[in-house]
Design an enzyme around this catalytic site. Structure first.
Site, PDB file in Angstrom:
ATOM      1  N   HIS A  17     -31.294  20.393  20.756  1.00  0.00           N
ATOM      2  CA  HIS A  17     -32.708  20.711  20.526  1.00  0.00           C
ATOM      3  C   HIS A  17     -33.569  20.255  21.702  1.00  0.00           C
ATOM      4  CE1 HIS A  17     -31.684  20.305  16.012  1.00  0.00           C
ATOM      5  NE2 HIS A  17     -31.950  21.583  16.220  1.00  0.00           N
ATOM      6  N   LYS A  20     -31.999  24.530   2.697  1.00  0.00           N
ATOM      7  CA  LYS A  20     -31.376  23.277   3.151  1.00  0.00           C
ATOM      8  C   LYS A  20     -31.917  22.089   2.369  1.00  0.00           C
ATOM      9  CE  LYS A  20     -30.651  24.773   7.939  1.00  0.00           C
ATOM     10  NZ  LYS A  20     -30.951  24.472   9.353  1.00  0.00           N
ATOM     11  N   ARG A  67     -26.514  28.979  20.421  1.00  0.00           N
ATOM     12  CA  ARG A  67     -25.339  28.196  20.794  1.00  0.00           C
ATOM     13  C   ARG A  67     -24.156  29.106  21.093  1.00  0.00           C
ATOM     14  NH1 ARG A  67     -25.764  24.602  15.521  1.00  0.00           N
ATOM     15  NH2 ARG A  67     -25.897  26.731  14.823  1.00  0.00           N
ATOM     16  N   SER A  98     -27.050  19.979  13.705  1.00  0.00           N
ATOM     17  CA  SER A  98     -27.521  18.823  12.938  1.00  0.00           C
ATOM     18  C   SER A  98     -26.534  18.466  11.832  1.00  0.00           C
ATOM     19  CB  SER A  98     -28.903  19.111  12.350  1.00  0.00           C
ATOM     20  OG  SER A  98     -29.853  19.246  13.371  1.00  0.00           O
TER      21      SER A  98
END
Length: 160
Positions: free
Chosen positions: A18, A42, A91, A129
């Site tokens: 990040h 989430k 990514r 994360s």
């Protein structure tokens, strides 16, 4: 008019991946607004307030970065702060399909705001994360994956 970009995410927690995307975006735009959005799919480890403080700490040396929170649509936040762009990190190819759907929806909602994709640095291409939280939970070494402030916060969180 100042070139403002929004860099959204849940940042639970913020990783070096990040930070890499934020730093690189800050070199391109006059102002980058890093915004913590609530992702209802989430279940966060850190509260919004904790994530806000961690992000402020790790971006304190970036003069043109502002950290904020918003509960609503990203495109509404971007319009509210007069942003002309959204920065999204990629990514791997697996991220692309999801990001394309989000970007397409944002274009339907407001075609004046462009999305820019920044490929993550190769050393962070595997990083998420979720992976960081899993490793930290079992006391694995995350020192190269997150800023030191985040490492300490994770140690505290998992010692409770």
């Amino acid at each position: 008019m100042k070139s403002i970009a929004v860099c959204p995410g849940s940042f639970d927690p913020v990783t070096m991946g990040h930070v890499d995307i934020i730093q690189r975006g800050a070199k391109v735009f006059e102002e980058v607004r890093v915004v913590i959005l609530n992702n209802s799919s989430k279940k966060p480890l850190f509260s919004v307030e904790e994530r806000l403080e961690l992000l402020k700490a790790v971006t304190k040396d970036f003069d043109n970065v502002i950290v904020d929170t918003y509960d609503g649509l990203l495109i509404d936040y971007a319009k509210k702060v007069n942003a002309k762009a959204i920065i999204r990190g990629l990514r791997a190819v697996s991220d692309f399909e999801y990001e394309m759907q989000i970007t397409s929806m944002n274009r339907v909602l407001n075609e004046q705001i462009e999305t820019f994709f920044i490929m993550t640095n190769n050393q962070y291409s595997f990083l998420s994360s979720s992976i960081v939280k899993e490793v930290a939970k079992y006391k694995g070494n995350i020192s190269e994956l997150v800023p030191s402030e985040v490492e300490k916060a994770l140690e505290l969180k998992f010692s409770e």
